[in-house]
Design an enzyme around this catalytic site. Structure first.
Site, short mmCIF file in Angstrom:
data_model
loop_
_atom_site.label_atom_id
_atom_site.label_comp_id
_atom_site.label_asym_id
_atom_site.label_seq_id
_atom_site.Cartn_x
_atom_site.Cartn_y
_atom_site.Cartn_z
NE ARG A 50 -2.96 3.25 0.50
CZ ARG A 50 -2.26 4.27 0.09
NH1 ARG A 50 -1.04 4.22 -0.39
NH2 ARG A 50 -2.69 5.51 0.18
CG LEU A 64 -3.87 8.52 9.19
CD1 LEU A 64 -5.04 8.98 8.71
CD2 LEU A 64 -3.98 8.01 10.48
N PRO A 65 -0.95 4.41 7.94
CG PRO A 65 0.63 3.15 8.90
CD PRO A 65 0.01 4.45 9.25
CG HIS A 66 -4.87 2.47 4.74
ND1 HIS A 66 -4.29 3.98 4.66
CD2 HIS A 66 -5.44 2.45 3.52
CE1 HIS A 66 -4.37 4.43 3.53
NE2 HIS A 66 -4.86 3.53 3.04
CB ALA A 67 -2.49 -3.21 4.60
#
Length: 154
Positions: A50, A64-67
C-alpha cells in the site's frame, strides 16, 4: 463504528526509535499478529504494498498506513507513538510521531473507508493529538483514543 471496536489495548505501543518505514511496518505487523492473529508476513507485505502506491503520511506528524488482508474478518487497528519522529515522506515533509495503522478484510469496501475516515477525523483533532503527544503510557493512549465521543469525531 467506534475506535474502541477497532483498537485493542494490546495494539497500542510507545516506541523509542525506529530507523525506517520498513522497521515500522515490521513492528506494526508484529503487534497486529499478536493482538489480532494476523499473518505476520501478510500484514507486513500488505502495508509495504500500500505504501508503494503513495505515502500515507498525512501531515502534522501523523501517518495512517493501511492495508487489506486476506482472511481477516473485520477492520482492526494498531497505534504507535514514537519518541523519536520518523521520516515518512509525509505530504508536508515533516517526520511523523503518531501512527494509526488499519488492517481491513480484502473485500471490505465501505467498512474500510468508514474506519479510515473515523481515524482520520480523530487524528486531525489538535486537542487529541496534543494529549497523545503528552503521554507516554500505552494504557493512557488507548484510553484517550477510545474515549472520544462519536459526535466529536463525526
Amino acid at each position: 463504528m467506534k475506535l474502541s471496536e477497532l483498537l485493542q489495548p494490546s495494539a497500542v505501543k510507545v516506541v523509542g526509535k525506529l530507523t525506517s518505514k520498513k522497521r515500522l511496518f515490521q513492528d506494526l505487523g508484529e503487534v497486529a499478529a499478536a493482538s489480532y492473529g494476523l499473518d505476520l508476513n501478510g500484514a507486513i507485505n500488505s502495508l509495504q504494498e500500500r505504501e508503494s502506491l503513495g505515502p500515507t503520511g498525512v501531515g502534522h506528524g501523523i501517518a495512517l498506513p493501511h492495508a487489506r488482508i486476506e482472511g481477516l474478518e473485520r477492520v482492526v487497528g494498531a497505534f504507535f507513538k514514537l519518541d523519536t519522529p520518523l521520516d515518512f515522506d509525509a505530504v508536508d515533509r515533516q517526520p511523523v510521531d503518531l501512527i494509526f495503522a488499519l488492517f481491513a478484510p480484502a473485500e471490505s469496501g465501505v467498512d474500510h473507508l468508514k474506519a479510515l475516515a473515523l481515524v482520520s477525523r480523530t487524528m486531525r483533532d489538535e486537542k487529541t493529538c496534543t494529549k497523545l503527544r503528552a503521554n507516554a503510557d500505552a494504557a493512557t493512549l488507548h484510553a484517550i483514543l477510545t474515549s472520544i465521543p462519536s459526535s466529536k469525531v463525526a
